[in-house]
Write an enzyme that holds these catalytic residues in place. Structure first.
Site, mmCIF file in Angstrom:
data_model
loop_
_atom_site.group_PDB
_atom_site.id
_atom_site.type_symbol
_atom_site.label_atom_id
_atom_site.label_comp_id
_atom_site.label_asym_id
_atom_site.label_seq_id
_atom_site.Cartn_x
_atom_site.Cartn_y
_atom_site.Cartn_z
ATOM 1 N N SER A 36 10.574 -1.902 11.256
ATOM 2 C CA SER A 36 9.783 -0.726 12.282
ATOM 3 C C SER A 36 10.620 -0.271 13.837
ATOM 4 O O SER A 36 11.470 -1.502 14.148
ATOM 5 C CB SER A 36 9.067 -1.019 12.825
ATOM 6 N N TYR B 247 1.234 -6.504 15.082
ATOM 7 C CA TYR B 247 2.014 -5.796 14.592
ATOM 8 C C TYR B 247 3.743 -5.604 14.875
ATOM 9 O O TYR B 247 4.526 -5.957 13.681
ATOM 10 C CB TYR B 247 1.638 -4.457 14.002
HETATM 11 N N1 LIG Z 1 4.189 5.211 8.741
HETATM 12 C C1 LIG Z 1 5.235 4.440 9.593
HETATM 13 O O1 LIG Z 1 5.241 5.209 10.939
HETATM 14 C C2 LIG Z 1 5.593 3.344 9.755
HETATM 15 C C3 LIG Z 1 6.028 2.506 8.702
HETATM 16 N N2 LIG Z 1 6.454 1.378 9.236
HETATM 17 C C4 LIG Z 1 6.191 0.318 7.882
HETATM 18 O O2 LIG Z 1 5.802 0.822 6.016
HETATM 19 C C5 LIG Z 1 5.808 0.367 5.502
HETATM 20 C C6 LIG Z 1 5.113 1.202 4.293
HETATM 21 O O3 LIG Z 1 3.720 1.354 5.346
HETATM 22 P P1 LIG Z 1 3.186 3.000 5.085
HETATM 23 O O4 LIG Z 1 3.618 3.270 4.109
HETATM 24 O O5 LIG Z 1 3.661 3.821 6.696
HETATM 25 O O6 LIG Z 1 1.590 2.646 5.349
HETATM 26 P P2 LIG Z 1 1.073 3.227 4.198
HETATM 27 O O7 LIG Z 1 -0.867 2.715 4.947
HETATM 28 O O8 LIG Z 1 0.549 4.401 3.523
HETATM 29 O O9 LIG Z 1 1.070 2.341 3.307
HETATM 30 C C7 LIG Z 1 1.355 0.493 2.532
HETATM 31 C C8 LIG Z 1 1.144 -0.219 1.598
HETATM 32 O O10 LIG Z 1 0.803 -1.389 1.282
HETATM 33 C C9 LIG Z 1 0.202 -1.547 0.358
HETATM 34 N N3 LIG Z 1 -0.976 -2.495 0.701
HETATM 35 C C10 LIG Z 1 -1.397 -2.932 2.362
HETATM 36 N N4 LIG Z 1 -1.618 -4.401 2.177
HETATM 37 C C11 LIG Z 1 -1.265 -5.479 0.968
HETATM 38 C C12 LIG Z 1 -1.701 -6.616 0.567
HETATM 39 N N5 LIG Z 1 -2.898 -6.781 1.274
HETATM 40 N N6 LIG Z 1 -1.157 -6.317 -0.746
HETATM 41 C C13 LIG Z 1 -0.328 -5.302 -1.321
HETATM 42 N N7 LIG Z 1 -0.420 -4.218 -0.906
HETATM 43 C C14 LIG Z 1 -1.198 -4.043 0.338
HETATM 44 C C15 LIG Z 1 -0.874 -0.353 0.678
HETATM 45 O O11 LIG Z 1 -1.192 -0.685 -0.823
HETATM 46 P P3 LIG Z 1 -2.961 -0.965 -1.630
HETATM 47 O O12 LIG Z 1 -3.830 -0.426 0.108
HETATM 48 O O13 LIG Z 1 -3.152 -0.079 -2.292
HETATM 49 O O14 LIG Z 1 -2.785 -2.414 -1.416
HETATM 50 C C16 LIG Z 1 0.351 1.221 0.537
HETATM 51 O O15 LIG Z 1 1.017 0.864 -0.396
HETATM 52 C C17 LIG Z 1 4.919 -1.165 6.006
HETATM 53 O O16 LIG Z 1 5.646 -2.509 5.899
HETATM 54 C C18 LIG Z 1 4.885 -0.543 7.771
HETATM 55 O O17 LIG Z 1 5.050 -1.585 8.596
HETATM 56 C C19 LIG Z 1 7.266 0.960 9.307
HETATM 57 C C20 LIG Z 1 7.650 1.510 10.277
HETATM 58 C C21 LIG Z 1 6.773 3.406 10.637
HETATM 59 N N1 LIG Z 2 7.306 2.563 13.921
HETATM 60 C C1 LIG Z 2 5.637 3.309 13.760
HETATM 61 C C2 LIG Z 2 5.180 1.565 12.565
HETATM 62 O O1 LIG Z 2 5.395 0.829 12.300
HETATM 63 C C3 LIG Z 2 5.011 3.185 14.976
HETATM 64 O O2 LIG Z 2 5.688 4.469 16.101
HETATM 65 O O3 LIG Z 2 3.930 3.851 14.070
#
Ligand SMILES: NC(=O)C1=CN([C@@H]2O[C@H](COP(=O)(O)OP(=O)(O)OC[C@H]3O[C@@H](n4cnc5c(N)ncnc54)[C@H](OP(=O)(O)O)[C@@H]3O)[C@@H](O)[C@H]2O)C=CC1
Ligand SMILES: N[C@@H](C=O)C(=O)O
Length: 270
Positions: A150, A163
């Site tokens: 991130s 986080y």
């Molecule tokens: N959106 C943003 O602004 C940003 C996101 N990120 C990173 O991107 C990645 C994806 O996040 P994002 O798509 O935004 O978030 P979402 O909440 O949309 O998706 C998160 C995914 O992670 C899965 N997940 C969460 N906890 C568990 C668990 N215990 N076991 C298995 N799967 C799990 C969820 O599936 P389920 O709940 O079905 O298990 C879901 O599919 C993360 O690593 C996040 O840190 C990085 C920077 C920015």
């Molecule tokens: N970088 C994103 C999270 O990881 C955010 O800006 O929220």
């Protein structure tokens, strides 16, 4: 979005494992890979969503899919995933460690189990899965690993303390590993998005600065995957983030940390 030529050339007919494939960036990564002709192992906890996605991508792109529900907070889950794939002779050419979540708010008032699980999912499971799938890739002299970090990984972030720390772990882990295993034909890259359209905010608690522009997850996925194939060991998928990270090099970290505290401070903290 049309299929990426470089992704089709690299992944057509190969198997990719995408964690966190039930929402947000994980869905976008799966969609882009399916359009490129990759076969997919989809994992997360919400199996209904995974099955619907698998069905749709099979019909749209004629690819093969496997759905394996797993809770990555469970230390046994990575081994179970490995056994259900490579253990059954299904070679994974691309491992995407995408599953993860955040928390926005005071650490002091947060739930300890939530914080602890964040470290387990965002870090421990990433190390575990990578350690299991890497030897097969090295043996085949071919393989790719994408790890979701991130822009939060570039400075301490108050009110997202745990986080941001998990994400700097992911980023450094990916970048270091890339240097270790490149000689064996394995590419590793840290994808470092900024605010991206997904369910992240619902899980973390709504973000204060809702006026920030959110990047479409499909754009993030495409840039991350193409960057990995092009041998980039890290990718920041939006120009504002790249500028911010570059500019921060010239400012003392203490000032950056204080600015982040102001930016993320909840209204409840005076
Ligand atoms: N959106 C943003 O602004 C940003 C996101 N990120 C990173 O991107 C990645 C994806 O996040 P994002 O798509 O935004 O978030 P979402 O909440 O949309 O998706 C998160 C995914 O992670 C899965 N997940 C969460 N906890 C568990 C668990 N215990 N076991 C298995 N799967 C799990 C969820 O599936 P389920 O709940 O079905 O298990 C879901 O599919 C993360 O690593 C996040 O840190 C990085 C920077 C920015
Ligand atoms: N970088 C994103 C999270 O990881 C955010 O800006 O929220």
């Amino acid at each position: 979005m049309t299929a990426s030529a470089i992704l089709s050339k690299t992944y057509k007919g190969k198997w990719a494992l995408v964690t966190g494939a039930s929402a947000g960036i994980g869905v976008a990564l799966a969609e882009d890979l399916a359009a490129a002709g990759a076969n997919l192992v989809l994992t997360a906890r919400r199996v209904d969503r995974l099955e619907a996605l698998a069905q749709r991508l099979q019909e749209q792109h004629g690819i093969q899919t496997r759905v394996i529900p797993a809770d990555l907070a469970d230390p046994a889950a990575p081994q179970q995933l490995y056994e259900a794939t490579e253990g059954q002779g299904l070679e994974i050419d691309l491992l995407i460690n995408n599953a993860g979540f955040g928390y926005l708010g005071e650490f002091l008032r947060s739930d300890l189990a939530f914080q602890r699980t964040m470290v387990d999912v965002n870090c421990a499971a990433v190390v575990d899965l990578t350690h299991r799938y890497l030897p097969g890739m090295v043996k085949r002299r071919r393989g790719d690993i994408l790890i979701l970090a991130s822009t939060a990984a570039y400075q301490p972030v108050a009110y997202m303390a745990t986080y941001a720390a998990t994400k700097v772990f992911d980023r450094y882990f990916a970048e270091a590993l890339a240097e270790e295993v490149g000689r064996y034909g394995v590419r590793v890259s840290a994808l470092c998005p900024g605010p991206t359209e997904s369910e992240f905010g619902q899980v973390a608690g709504s973000r204060k600065e809702e006026k920030r522009k959110y990047q479409p997850a499909a754009e993030v996925a495409r840039l991350g995957l193409e960057g990995l194939v092009q041998g980039k060991t890290w990718v920041i998928p939006y120009s504002g983030g790249r500028i911010q990270v570059f500019a921060q090099r010239f400012v003392p970290r203490r000032i950056i940390t204080k600015a982040a505290e102001k930016m993320f401070r909840p209204d409840t903290v005076k």
